[in-house]
Design a protein around this motif. Structure first.
Motif, PDB file in Angstrom:
ATOM      1  N   SER A   1       1.921  10.220  -7.057  1.00 38.14           N
ATOM      2  CA  SER A   1       3.175  10.020  -6.333  1.00 38.14           C
ATOM      3  C   SER A   1       3.826   8.711  -6.747  1.00 38.14           C
ATOM      4  CB  SER A   1       2.918  10.015  -4.824  1.00 38.14           C
ATOM      5  OG  SER A   1       2.355  11.236  -4.401  1.00 38.14           O
ATOM      6  N   ASN A   2       5.060   8.814  -7.263  1.00 38.32           N
ATOM      7  CA  ASN A   2       5.913   7.646  -7.528  1.00 38.32           C
ATOM      8  C   ASN A   2       5.315   6.668  -8.538  1.00 38.32           C
ATOM      9  OD1 ASN A   2       7.773   8.599  -5.541  1.00 38.32           O
ATOM     10  ND2 ASN A   2       6.491   7.676  -3.944  1.00 38.32           N
ATOM     11  N   ALA A   3       4.631   7.181  -9.553  1.00 36.25           N
ATOM     12  CA  ALA A   3       4.123   6.332 -10.634  1.00 36.25           C
ATOM     13  C   ALA A   3       3.974   7.179 -11.883  1.00 36.25           C
ATOM     14  CB  ALA A   3       2.789   5.709 -10.250  1.00 36.25           C
ATOM     15  N   PRO A   4       4.457   6.693 -13.037  1.00 34.83           N
ATOM     16  CA  PRO A   4       4.267   7.428 -14.294  1.00 34.83           C
ATOM     17  C   PRO A   4       2.795   7.430 -14.688  1.00 34.83           C
ATOM     18  CG  PRO A   4       5.270   5.282 -14.704  1.00 34.83           C
ATOM     19  CD  PRO A   4       5.225   5.451 -13.226  1.00 34.83           C
ATOM     20  N   PHE A   5       2.359   8.542 -15.240  1.00 35.77           N
ATOM     21  CA  PHE A   5       0.923   8.758 -15.454  1.00 35.77           C
ATOM     22  C   PHE A   5       0.314   7.747 -16.419  1.00 35.77           C
ATOM     23  CE2 PHE A   5      -2.607  10.817 -17.761  1.00 35.77           C
ATOM     24  CZ  PHE A   5      -3.450  11.049 -16.688  1.00 35.77           C
TER      25      PHE A   5
END
Length: 270
Positions: A70-74
């Motif tokens: 959620s809400n963070a690039p992998f």
């Protein structure tokens, strides 16, 4: 001109000045050995995380990793977790060989078994911090979102993980010196510890009953705080508590110091 008859002076230094001189000399010795004796040393320190990231990015293409966080690039999420975990792991692993690798220095009464442990972990933390900065700069040049949204929180998270590595290193240095077989077991636990710490996959995907047990491991608590410093809208894993993290870390540090004090004679005689 006044004639002053001054006898020979003895240079007196405080215990702190002596300890500081010992640490400085050992730091320079360890730094040269760590960075210059092995030509491939720097290569492996950078290649290991790069290789793991490349493998996980390949796996991500099959599991749609971005949809799990959620809400963070992998990729930036994984890089921050991996760097933080390596900081803790190397503190634990480098501490194990510090006493055995510096036995000859214990002939000097100013040198105690705890000194090489602290120096090694500090040096490793400095190296890991420098490598992390390389990854951040390289990531930004490649267009990755690796600039911390809250730099103070990110630095506090990083320093917290560093302190956890110190605590683990203090304990494992004594245990592995007194019981050599224990060192092999600790080394074998490195990979499973990486998996259950949520370095590659978010722990929020785990069942709640299992997550309660996984969060007893202090490492995910520190990693989630570090990630929150980089991604301010990131949803941390349920149960993350820095109070628990610091209680665990300070207990480890106190235990490690007590063990070094209790077994100092046996460590010198090993």
């Amino acid at each position: 001109m006044d004639n002053v008859n001054s006898g020979p002076r003895r240079s007196t230094r405080t215990p702190w000045q002596v300890t500081r001189s010992v640490w400085y000399a050992m730091f320079m010795r360890e730094a040269i050995s760590r960075t210059m004796s092995d030509r491939m040393g720097w290569f492996w320190m950078i290649f290991e995380p790069v290789a793991l990231i490349s493998i996980m990015v390949g796996i991500r293409s099959f599991i749609s990793g971005d949809q799990l966080i959620s809400n963070a690039p992998f990729i930036p999420w994984m890089i921050t977790g991996m760097m933080g975990f390596f900081l803790v792991r190397e503190g634990m692993m480098r501490g194990m060989g510090a006493v055995e690798g510096n036995k000859a220095l214990f002939a000097y009464r100013q040198v105690h078994p705890i000194d090489p442990v602290l120096v090694r972990i500090f040096l490793e933390g400095m190296l890991r911090s420098f490598i992390f900065l390389i990854f951040i700069v390289g990531g930004l040049m490649l267009g990755l979102d690796l600039y911390p949204d809250n730099a103070i929180r990110a630095m506090l998270g990083w320093l917290s993980l560093w302190c956890l590595g110190i605590g683990l290193g203090l304990v494992t240095s004594v245990v592995s010196s007194l019981v050599p077989e224990a060192g092999k077991v600790i080394s074998m636990l490195s990979l499973p510890l990486m998996i259950i710490s949520g370095v590659f996959f978010p722990l929020n995907a785990m069942p709640h009953w299992l997550l309660e047990y996984l969060m007893l491991n202090p490492i995910p608590n520190g990693l989630e705080t570090l990630r929150l410093g980089f991604f301010d809208k990131y949803q941390v894993v349920t149960g993350t508590s820095m109070l628990y993290f610091w209680l665990f870390t300070l207990t480890l540090i106190a235990l490690g110091l007590l063990m070094h004090l209790r077994f100092i004679d046996r460590l010198k005689a090993q």
